[in-house]
Design a protein around this motif. Structure first.
Motif, mmCIF file in Angstrom:
data_model
loop_
_atom_site.group_PDB
_atom_site.id
_atom_site.type_symbol
_atom_site.label_atom_id
_atom_site.label_comp_id
_atom_site.label_asym_id
_atom_site.label_seq_id
_atom_site.Cartn_x
_atom_site.Cartn_y
_atom_site.Cartn_z
ATOM 1 N N GLY A 149 18.007 17.040 10.461
ATOM 2 C CA GLY A 149 19.392 16.599 10.492
ATOM 3 C C GLY A 149 19.452 15.174 9.984
ATOM 4 N N MET A 150 20.580 14.547 10.120
ATOM 5 C CA MET A 150 20.736 13.172 9.616
ATOM 6 C C MET A 150 19.770 12.207 10.298
ATOM 7 S SD MET A 150 22.550 12.993 6.993
ATOM 8 C CE MET A 150 22.554 11.221 6.841
ATOM 9 N N ARG A 151 19.526 12.403 11.592
ATOM 10 C CA ARG A 151 18.599 11.505 12.295
ATOM 11 C C ARG A 151 17.201 11.606 11.685
ATOM 12 N NH1 ARG A 151 16.179 11.937 18.165
ATOM 13 N NH2 ARG A 151 15.297 9.871 18.308
ATOM 14 N N ARG A 192 0.815 -1.200 0.000
ATOM 15 C CA ARG A 192 0.000 0.000 0.000
ATOM 16 C C ARG A 192 0.854 1.257 0.000
ATOM 17 N NH1 ARG A 192 -5.252 0.480 3.770
ATOM 18 N NH2 ARG A 192 -6.527 1.070 2.027
ATOM 19 N N ARG A 193 0.592 2.150 -0.930
ATOM 20 C CA ARG A 193 1.342 3.408 -0.990
ATOM 21 C C ARG A 193 0.582 4.493 -0.258
ATOM 22 N NH1 ARG A 193 5.083 4.394 -6.032
ATOM 23 N NH2 ARG A 193 6.155 2.431 -5.873
ATOM 24 N N PRO A 194 1.285 5.251 0.560
ATOM 25 C CA PRO A 194 0.602 6.339 1.264
ATOM 26 C C PRO A 194 0.227 7.448 0.283
ATOM 27 C CG PRO A 194 2.958 6.469 1.626
ATOM 28 C CD PRO A 194 2.700 5.195 0.859
ATOM 29 N N ARG A 195 -0.797 8.220 0.647
ATOM 30 C CA ARG A 195 -1.240 9.302 -0.225
ATOM 31 C C ARG A 195 -0.780 10.663 0.271
ATOM 32 N NH1 ARG A 195 -7.046 7.814 -2.611
ATOM 33 N NH2 ARG A 195 -6.599 5.646 -3.030
ATOM 34 N N SER A 196 -0.326 10.726 1.519
ATOM 35 C CA SER A 196 0.072 12.020 2.073
ATOM 36 C C SER A 196 1.245 11.848 3.033
ATOM 37 C CB SER A 196 -1.097 12.650 2.825
ATOM 38 O OG SER A 196 -1.377 11.891 3.984
ATOM 39 N N LEU A 197 1.856 12.963 3.405
ATOM 40 C CA LEU A 197 2.930 12.921 4.393
ATOM 41 C C LEU A 197 2.421 12.379 5.725
ATOM 42 C CD1 LEU A 197 4.883 16.264 3.858
ATOM 43 C CD2 LEU A 197 5.587 13.963 3.242
ATOM 44 N N ALA A 198 1.205 12.749 6.079
ATOM 45 C CA ALA A 198 0.633 12.297 7.348
ATOM 46 C C ALA A 198 0.552 10.771 7.405
ATOM 47 C CB ALA A 198 -0.738 12.916 7.564
ATOM 48 N N ALA A 199 0.312 10.146 6.263
ATOM 49 C CA ALA A 199 0.197 8.683 6.214
ATOM 50 C C ALA A 199 1.520 7.973 6.484
ATOM 51 C CB ALA A 199 -0.363 8.246 4.866
ATOM 52 N N LEU A 200 2.632 8.708 6.409
ATOM 53 C CA LEU A 200 3.939 8.102 6.690
ATOM 54 C C LEU A 200 4.153 7.897 8.184
ATOM 55 C CD1 LEU A 200 6.338 9.998 4.240
ATOM 56 C CD2 LEU A 200 5.475 7.664 4.034
ATOM 57 N N GLY A 201 3.376 8.589 9.015
ATOM 58 C CA GLY A 201 3.524 8.443 10.457
ATOM 59 C C GLY A 201 4.810 9.057 10.980
ATOM 60 N N LEU A 202 5.202 10.178 10.409
ATOM 61 C CA LEU A 202 6.448 10.837 10.816
ATOM 62 C C LEU A 202 6.282 11.503 12.184
ATOM 63 C CD1 LEU A 202 7.231 12.598 7.432
ATOM 64 C CD2 LEU A 202 8.312 10.536 8.332
ATOM 65 N N PRO A 203 7.382 11.620 12.932
ATOM 66 C CA PRO A 203 7.320 12.381 14.180
ATOM 67 C C PRO A 203 6.883 13.820 13.877
ATOM 68 C CG PRO A 203 9.383 11.170 14.046
ATOM 69 C CD PRO A 203 8.708 11.033 12.713
ATOM 70 N N LYS A 204 6.199 14.423 14.833
ATOM 71 C CA LYS A 204 5.654 15.768 14.645
ATOM 72 C C LYS A 204 6.734 16.774 14.256
ATOM 73 C CE LYS A 204 2.478 18.973 16.813
ATOM 74 N NZ LYS A 204 1.609 19.228 17.948
ATOM 75 N N GLN A 205 7.906 16.695 14.878
ATOM 76 C CA GLN A 205 8.985 17.638 14.585
ATOM 77 C C GLN A 205 9.411 17.539 13.117
ATOM 78 O OE1 GLN A 205 12.588 17.012 16.800
ATOM 79 N NE2 GLN A 205 13.718 18.536 15.654
ATOM 80 N N VAL A 206 9.528 16.335 12.603
ATOM 81 C CA VAL A 206 9.935 16.136 11.208
ATOM 82 C C VAL A 206 8.847 16.653 10.272
ATOM 83 C CG1 VAL A 206 10.542 14.411 9.462
ATOM 84 C CG2 VAL A 206 11.394 14.168 11.806
ATOM 85 N N HIS A 207 7.603 16.292 10.567
ATOM 86 C CA HIS A 207 6.483 16.731 9.741
ATOM 87 C C HIS A 207 6.392 18.259 9.718
ATOM 88 C CE1 HIS A 207 2.264 17.331 8.521
ATOM 89 N NE2 HIS A 207 2.476 16.247 7.805
ATOM 90 N N ASN A 208 6.544 18.893 10.879
ATOM 91 C CA ASN A 208 6.476 20.357 10.956
ATOM 92 C C ASN A 208 7.623 21.021 10.194
ATOM 93 O OD1 ASN A 208 4.158 20.209 12.479
ATOM 94 N ND2 ASN A 208 5.183 20.537 14.429
ATOM 95 N N ALA A 209 8.834 20.460 10.290
ATOM 96 C CA ALA A 209 9.978 21.025 9.572
ATOM 97 C C ALA A 209 9.745 20.965 8.063
ATOM 98 C CB ALA A 209 11.264 20.286 9.944
ATOM 99 N N SER A 243 16.452 15.667 -2.331
ATOM 100 C CA SER A 243 17.619 14.812 -2.108
ATOM 101 C C SER A 243 18.061 14.955 -0.659
ATOM 102 C CB SER A 243 18.766 15.234 -3.034
ATOM 103 O OG SER A 243 19.206 16.536 -2.680
ATOM 104 N N VAL A 244 18.865 14.020 -0.197
ATOM 105 C CA VAL A 244 19.382 14.090 1.169
ATOM 106 C C VAL A 244 20.180 15.375 1.383
ATOM 107 C CG1 VAL A 244 20.920 13.005 2.853
ATOM 108 C CG2 VAL A 244 19.331 11.606 1.538
ATOM 109 N N PRO A 245 21.137 15.700 0.506
ATOM 110 C CA PRO A 245 21.876 16.950 0.734
ATOM 111 C C PRO A 245 20.963 18.169 0.764
ATOM 112 C CG PRO A 245 23.007 15.614 -0.906
ATOM 113 C CD PRO A 245 21.675 14.968 -0.652
ATOM 114 N N GLY A 246 19.935 18.171 -0.061
ATOM 115 C CA GLY A 246 19.002 19.291 -0.073
ATOM 116 C C GLY A 246 18.219 19.383 1.223
ATOM 117 N N LEU A 247 17.774 18.246 1.741
ATOM 118 C CA LEU A 247 17.008 18.244 2.987
ATOM 119 C C LEU A 247 17.856 18.645 4.185
ATOM 120 C CD1 LEU A 247 14.782 15.083 2.499
ATOM 121 C CD2 LEU A 247 14.025 17.464 2.543
#
Length: 116
Positions: free
Chosen positions: A83-85, A39-56, A72-76
């Motif tokens: 950060g890397m974590r 199943r592919r998620p349809r939104s960022l929220a569906a990834l279940g990311l920590p709030k700090q990551v989602h907000n950033a 890309s990783v360097p861009g992010l």
């Protein structure tokens, strides 16, 4: 434009961490690597990311899964609050769904209008 020594050292450290991570993943047996779900998620929220990551991501203008996958990783690493974590968390969440970040270089990301 002058580049500070500390800025250059930080960028080199980030690049080294990325290289080390890629080497570790390449050396991992296939059985230990995350298996994509069907199943592919349809939104960022569906990834279940920590709030700090989602907000950033949201604050950087990255509000859709499609936009995230163009980064890309360097861009992010230039996004405040990521950060890397956080990027490892993003990569793992995407990998669970058979998705990944772009492999474009930082320069290619900037020239294509990446949000920062």
């Amino acid at each position: 434009m002058t580049v500070g020594v500390h800025s250059t050292i930080d960028e080199l450290r980030s690049a080294r961490m990325l290289i080390d991570d890629l080497i570790d993943k390449a050396e991992q047996p296939a059985a230990l690597q995350p298996k994509p779900t069907k199943r592919r998620p349809r939104s960022l929220a569906a990834l279940g990311l920590p709030k700090q990551v989602h907000n950033a991501l949201r604050d950087a203008g990255i509000r859709s899964l499609a936009k995230l996958m163009q980064q890309s990783v360097p861009g992010l690493l230039h996004v405040p609050g990521l950060g890397m974590r956080s990027i490892h968390i993003l990569q793992a969440a995407l990998a669970e769904h058979g998705l990944a970040l772009s492999e474009a270089t930082d320069e290619q990301s900037r020239s294509s209008g990446m949000a920062r």
